[in-house]
Motif scaffolding. Structure first.
Motif, PDB file in Angstrom:
ATOM      1  N   UNK A 152      49.680  34.812  43.797  1.00 37.45           N
ATOM      2  CA  UNK A 152      48.487  35.104  44.588  1.00 37.45           C
ATOM      3  C   UNK A 152      47.800  36.425  44.193  1.00 37.45           C
ATOM      4  N   UNK A 153      48.552  37.501  44.096  1.00 37.78           N
ATOM      5  CA  UNK A 153      47.941  38.816  43.842  1.00 37.78           C
ATOM      6  C   UNK A 153      47.241  38.900  42.486  1.00 37.78           C
ATOM      7  N   UNK A 154      47.882  38.500  41.377  1.00 38.84           N
ATOM      8  CA  UNK A 154      47.152  38.555  40.097  1.00 38.84           C
ATOM      9  C   UNK A 154      45.929  37.636  40.073  1.00 38.84           C
ATOM     10  N   UNK A 155      46.007  36.502  40.741  1.00 38.67           N
ATOM     11  CA  UNK A 155      44.871  35.587  40.807  1.00 38.67           C
ATOM     12  C   UNK A 155      43.721  36.245  41.567  1.00 38.67           C
ATOM     13  N   UNK A 156      44.020  36.841  42.717  1.00 41.56           N
ATOM     14  CA  UNK A 156      42.993  37.517  43.511  1.00 41.56           C
ATOM     15  C   UNK A 156      42.375  38.676  42.729  1.00 41.56           C
ATOM     16  N   UNK A 157      43.191  39.404  41.972  1.00 45.94           N
ATOM     17  CA  UNK A 157      42.678  40.515  41.159  1.00 45.94           C
ATOM     18  C   UNK A 157      41.730  40.010  40.075  1.00 45.94           C
ATOM     19  N   UNK A 158      42.071  38.881  39.466  1.00 44.24           N
ATOM     20  CA  UNK A 158      41.191  38.298  38.441  1.00 44.24           C
ATOM     21  C   UNK A 158      39.864  37.855  39.053  1.00 44.24           C
ATOM     22  N   UNK A 159      39.917  37.219  40.217  1.00 41.11           N
ATOM     23  CA  UNK A 159      38.688  36.791  40.878  1.00 41.11           C
ATOM     24  C   UNK A 159      37.826  38.009  41.208  1.00 41.11           C
ATOM     25  N   UNK A 160      38.423  39.071  41.739  1.00 40.00           N
ATOM     26  CA  UNK A 160      37.674  40.300  42.052  1.00 40.00           C
ATOM     27  C   UNK A 160      37.049  40.891  40.785  1.00 40.00           C
ATOM     28  N   UNK A 161      37.788  40.890  39.660  1.00 39.12           N
ATOM     29  CA  UNK A 161      37.265  41.408  38.394  1.00 39.12           C
ATOM     30  C   UNK A 161      36.083  40.566  37.912  1.00 39.12           C
ATOM     31  N   UNK A 162      36.213  39.246  38.035  1.00 38.62           N
ATOM     32  CA  UNK A 162      35.122  38.354  37.625  1.00 38.62           C
ATOM     33  C   UNK A 162      33.893  38.532  38.521  1.00 38.62           C
ATOM     34  N   UNK A 163      34.106  38.810  39.799  1.00 39.26           N
ATOM     35  CA  UNK A 163      32.997  39.081  40.713  1.00 39.26           C
ATOM     36  C   UNK A 163      32.345  40.429  40.390  1.00 39.26           C
ATOM     37  N   UNK A 164      33.181  41.454  40.196  1.00 36.15           N
ATOM     38  CA  UNK A 164      32.667  42.801  39.927  1.00 36.15           C
ATOM     39  C   UNK A 164      31.864  42.842  38.632  1.00 36.15           C
ATOM     40  N   UNK A 165      32.305  42.116  37.627  1.00 32.83           N
ATOM     41  CA  UNK A 165      31.597  42.091  36.342  1.00 32.83           C
ATOM     42  C   UNK A 165      30.429  41.105  36.357  1.00 32.83           C
ATOM     43  N   UNK A 166      30.218  40.440  37.498  1.00 33.88           N
ATOM     44  CA  UNK A 166      29.126  39.489  37.726  1.00 33.88           C
ATOM     45  C   UNK A 166      29.192  38.247  36.841  1.00 33.88           C
ATOM     46  N   UNK A 167      30.399  37.913  36.370  1.00 32.87           N
ATOM     47  CA  UNK A 167      30.598  36.597  35.776  1.00 32.87           C
ATOM     48  C   UNK A 167      30.472  35.579  36.907  1.00 32.87           C
ATOM     49  N   UNK A 168      31.094  35.887  38.048  1.00 30.75           N
ATOM     50  CA  UNK A 168      30.881  35.121  39.279  1.00 30.75           C
ATOM     51  C   UNK A 168      29.800  35.870  40.045  1.00 30.75           C
ATOM     52  N   UNK A 169      28.631  35.240  40.173  1.00 32.33           N
ATOM     53  CA  UNK A 169      27.490  35.912  40.805  1.00 32.33           C
ATOM     54  C   UNK A 169      27.333  35.577  42.270  1.00 32.33           C
ATOM     55  N   UNK A 170      28.085  34.610  42.767  1.00 30.64           N
ATOM     56  CA  UNK A 170      27.983  34.253  44.170  1.00 30.64           C
ATOM     57  C   UNK A 170      28.635  32.913  44.423  1.00 30.64           C
ATOM     58  N   UNK A 171      28.665  32.524  45.674  1.00 32.52           N
ATOM     59  CA  UNK A 171      29.237  31.255  46.105  1.00 32.52           C
ATOM     60  C   UNK A 171      28.165  30.540  46.918  1.00 32.52           C
ATOM     61  N   UNK A 172      27.960  29.252  46.629  1.00 33.89           N
ATOM     62  CA  UNK A 172      26.838  28.547  47.223  1.00 33.89           C
ATOM     63  C   UNK A 172      27.243  27.175  47.744  1.00 33.89           C
ATOM     64  N   UNK A 173      26.522  26.733  48.751  1.00 33.02           N
ATOM     65  CA  UNK A 173      26.690  25.366  49.245  1.00 33.02           C
ATOM     66  C   UNK A 173      25.820  24.443  48.401  1.00 33.02           C
TER      67      UNK A 173
END
Length: 159
Positions: A35-56
């Protein structure tokens, strides 16, 4: 520009595009991490704006936006200032779903969603034709959507 990504990052992106509501616990199970390394990767991808948001993912018909037209736009001027003015004005028209600058016989290609042809006629008359520097438009009514990608192909960046 972009963060270095490995195959696990790419798998995270693929899984989140398929279902952005996955819990970190389920996401980590699917990508083979705790869980922790996965959450850290998601946060890194969000911070670097590879993940720009979550949408319906909304049904256009259900929200009164099932009528689609594609509009070619030719401008009177393509100076940097006029392009910037046009771009800023386009961003303020909610019915314009996408706007692409094109190299070719015209300058922009717009995808416009409205309830029906009557509403499109109003949007064209009140908003699109009044955008800065518009010289000419050509409208093409979409009769059927054959494919509309809701996700991007996830690949490692070049380089």
């Amino acid at each position: 520009c972009c963060t270095a990504m490995d195959r696990i990052d790419l798998k995270i992106l693929t899984e989140l595009q398929a279902d952005a509501r996955l819990s970190i616990v389920e996401l980590s199970r699917r990508v083979g991490l705790t869980k922790t390394p996965c959450a850290e990767r998601v946060r890194r991808l969000e911070k670097s704006e590879v993940i720009r948001g979550y949408h319906a993912d909304l049904d256009p018909e259900a929200i009164g936006a099932g009528h689609v037209v594609v509009v070619q736009v030719l401008l009177t001027s393509t100076t940097e200032q006029d392009l910037r003015r046009f771009n800023e004005a386009v961003r303020r028209v909610p019915e314009i779903e996408s706007c692409h600058m094109i190299a070719g016989d015209f300058d922009y290609l717009l995808k416009v969603r409205t309830r029906d042809i009557h509403e499109y006629r109003r949007v064209m008359g009140d908003q699109i034709s009044g955008l800065p520097c518009v010289k000419q438009t050509h409208t093409y009514v979409v009769m059927e959507v054959v494919k509309e990608a809701r996700s991007l192909p996830v690949r490692a960046p070049a380089g």
